[in-house]
Design a protein around this motif. Structure first.
Motif, PDB file in Angstrom:
ATOM      1  N   ILE A 139       0.857  -1.180   0.000  1.00 41.78           N
ATOM      2  CA  ILE A 139       0.000   0.000   0.000  1.00 41.78           C
ATOM      3  C   ILE A 139       0.897   1.235   0.000  1.00 41.78           C
ATOM      4  CG2 ILE A 139      -1.739   1.288   1.311  1.00 41.78           C
ATOM      5  CD1 ILE A 139      -2.566  -1.465   2.541  1.00 41.78           C
ATOM      6  N   CYS A 140       0.665   2.126  -0.947  1.00 43.39           N
ATOM      7  CA  CYS A 140       1.405   3.393  -0.967  1.00 43.39           C
ATOM      8  C   CYS A 140       0.998   4.188   0.283  1.00 43.39           C
ATOM      9  CB  CYS A 140       1.082   4.172  -2.238  1.00 43.39           C
ATOM     10  SG  CYS A 140       1.749   5.855  -2.224  1.00 43.39           S
ATOM     11  N   ALA A 141       1.979   4.575   1.083  1.00 41.32           N
ATOM     12  CA  ALA A 141       1.662   5.260   2.342  1.00 41.32           C
ATOM     13  C   ALA A 141       1.051   6.639   2.104  1.00 41.32           C
ATOM     14  CB  ALA A 141       2.914   5.384   3.204  1.00 41.32           C
ATOM     15  N   THR A 142       1.263   7.214   0.921  1.00 42.55           N
ATOM     16  CA  THR A 142       0.774   8.573   0.653  1.00 42.55           C
ATOM     17  C   THR A 142      -0.658   8.582   0.137  1.00 42.55           C
ATOM     18  OG1 THR A 142       3.025   9.188   0.119  1.00 42.55           O
ATOM     19  CG2 THR A 142       1.321  10.750  -0.514  1.00 42.55           C
ATOM     20  N   CYS A 143      -0.983   7.665  -0.799  1.00 45.31           N
ATOM     21  CA  CYS A 143      -2.342   7.670  -1.354  1.00 45.31           C
ATOM     22  C   CYS A 143      -3.164   6.461  -0.913  1.00 45.31           C
ATOM     23  CB  CYS A 143      -2.301   7.754  -2.879  1.00 45.31           C
ATOM     24  SG  CYS A 143      -1.703   6.265  -3.706  1.00 45.31           S
ATOM     25  N   ALA A 144      -2.498   5.481  -0.279  1.00 45.29           N
ATOM     26  CA  ALA A 144      -3.164   4.266   0.223  1.00 45.29           C
ATOM     27  C   ALA A 144      -3.783   3.420  -0.890  1.00 45.29           C
ATOM     28  CB  ALA A 144      -4.195   4.585   1.300  1.00 45.29           C
ATOM     29  N   VAL A 169       8.331   4.117  -7.553  1.00 43.77           N
ATOM     30  CA  VAL A 169       7.477   5.199  -7.054  1.00 43.77           C
ATOM     31  C   VAL A 169       6.050   4.944  -7.537  1.00 43.77           C
ATOM     32  CG1 VAL A 169       7.987   6.724  -9.027  1.00 43.77           C
ATOM     33  CG2 VAL A 169       7.214   7.718  -6.873  1.00 43.77           C
ATOM     34  N   CYS A 170       5.094   5.253  -6.701  1.00 43.89           N
ATOM     35  CA  CYS A 170       3.676   5.078  -7.037  1.00 43.89           C
ATOM     36  C   CYS A 170       3.321   6.032  -8.181  1.00 43.89           C
ATOM     37  CB  CYS A 170       2.857   5.382  -5.790  1.00 43.89           C
ATOM     38  SG  CYS A 170       1.102   5.592  -6.091  1.00 43.89           S
ATOM     39  N   ALA A 171       2.801   5.511  -9.266  1.00 44.67           N
ATOM     40  CA  ALA A 171       2.499   6.341 -10.441  1.00 44.67           C
ATOM     41  C   ALA A 171       1.380   7.339 -10.130  1.00 44.67           C
ATOM     42  CB  ALA A 171       2.106   5.453 -11.621  1.00 44.67           C
ATOM     43  N   ILE A 172       0.446   6.943  -9.295  1.00 45.31           N
ATOM     44  CA  ILE A 172      -0.648   7.853  -8.939  1.00 45.31           C
ATOM     45  C   ILE A 172      -0.109   9.069  -8.179  1.00 45.31           C
ATOM     46  CG2 ILE A 172      -2.681   8.044  -7.429  1.00 45.31           C
ATOM     47  CD1 ILE A 172      -3.382   5.156  -8.313  1.00 45.31           C
ATOM     48  N   CYS A 173       0.873   8.850  -7.301  1.00 43.69           N
ATOM     49  CA  CYS A 173       1.442   9.973  -6.540  1.00 43.69           C
ATOM     50  C   CYS A 173       2.416  10.798  -7.383  1.00 43.69           C
ATOM     51  CB  CYS A 173       2.130   9.459  -5.281  1.00 43.69           C
ATOM     52  SG  CYS A 173       0.945   8.938  -4.030  1.00 43.69           S
ATOM     53  N   ALA A 174       3.088  10.174  -8.352  1.00 45.94           N
ATOM     54  CA  ALA A 174       4.053  10.895  -9.194  1.00 45.94           C
ATOM     55  C   ALA A 174       3.353  11.761 -10.243  1.00 45.94           C
ATOM     56  CB  ALA A 174       4.992   9.902  -9.870  1.00 45.94           C
TER      57      ALA A 174
HETATM   58 ZN   LIG Z   1       0.537   6.675  -4.102  1.00 44.91          ZN
END
Ligand SMILES: [Zn+2]
Ligand SMILES: [Zn+2]
Length: 271
Positions: A5-10, A19-24
């Motif tokens: 789980i991406c800690a920033t967007c979950a 790196v999570c593409a949704i957050c980048a």
């Molecule tokens: Zn993310």
């Protein structure tokens, strides 16, 4: 199979990528100290708990404390034919799953857009393989694939009186759910980031990025307002605890016209 789980967007991922593409993406953000991954176990050990709270009749809010990732609030709508789980949060635990099961069988899980995917596949699995609907236009953002995922487009009456539709804007497939029986039969719209219920409870916003303050064009905002103007609704629920309690249809149209006016420079002389 473990997942991350991406800690920033979950949003759940089947692999720990760099790196999570949704957050980048320009709609989100990666923390200054870099990408961080977590897991349901790590979150539970850190004290995360999911909470299910009753809202209006046949609507529940599901959130976690502390908030997972973006910290959204799922909505669970109950009909005689089953429930819709909308904007699944990026955390779950046994108590919340049991409570959801008591409320009624979940017939479908739908995120309004990729920021709200949360742990949608995990919710599906713990609830017995519930279909997960992903907007066809945004399918490339899915980072944990599963046989339960189905793509959709246009309008879908997912349950009697509950219609999914995609005004787009924030994401090409950004969706809302119209619930005809909501707000005492006057209709409710679950609008998430597609149409954002502002803190003043009397206006809404339309943005490509909320955290990075990137507005949509006047033309797209007009299209979104016209798109949802086909539906009767009095209340509008955001994807947190934000809500427009009444007169929401008029407020959406007025807010769209305000946005269009500001984008055009109509109000530059206002003090
Ligand atoms: Zn993310
Ligand atoms: Zn969003």
């Amino acid at each position: 199979m473990p997942f991350w789980i991406c800690a920033t967007c979950a949003v759940e991922h089947s692999e720990r990528i760099e790196v999570c593409a949704i957050c980048a993406d320009d709609r989100q953000w990666v923390p200054a100290d870099g990408q961080r991954w977590t897991s349901l176990t790590e979150m539970a050990d850190a004290g995360y708990r999911a909470e299910v709270a009753e809202g209006e009749p046949d609507l529940w809010a599901i959130s976690s404390r502390p908030g997972a990732g973006i910290g959204q609030q799922s909505k669970l709508i109950r009909t005689d034919a089953g429930c819709l789980l909308f904007d699944p949060i990026g955390f779950l635990d046994g108590a919340a799953v049991q409570r959801v099961g008591e409320i009624g069988p979940v017939a479908a899980i739908v995120a309004s857009h990729p920021h709200m995917y949360g742990v949608q596949v995990e919710w599906s699995r713990v609830l017995g393989g519930v279909p997960v609907l992903v907007a066809e236009k945004d399918r490339r953002w899915v980072a944990r694939h599963d046989a339960a995922i189905r793509t959709w487009a246009d309008d879908v009456e997912i349950l009697p009186g509950v219609t999914l539709t995609q005004p787009g804007g924030h994401f090409p497939g950004s969706a809302v759910a119209h619930w005809a029986a909501g707000a005492d039969g006057k209709g409710a719209l679950l609008s998430s980031d597609t149409i954002f219920a502002n803190p003043d409870r009397s206006s809404v916003s339309f943005m490509r990025s909320y955290p990075n303050r990137l507005p949509l064009s006047g033309a797209v905002v007009d299209r979104i307002a016209t798109h949802v103007g086909r539906f009767d609704f009095d209340r509008l629920y955001g994807n947190f605890d934000n809500v427009i309690p009444a007169d929401a249809a008029e407020i959406v149209r007025w807010s769209a016209d305000r946005h269009i006016g500001w984008a055009r420079g109509d109000f530059d002389d206002l003090t």
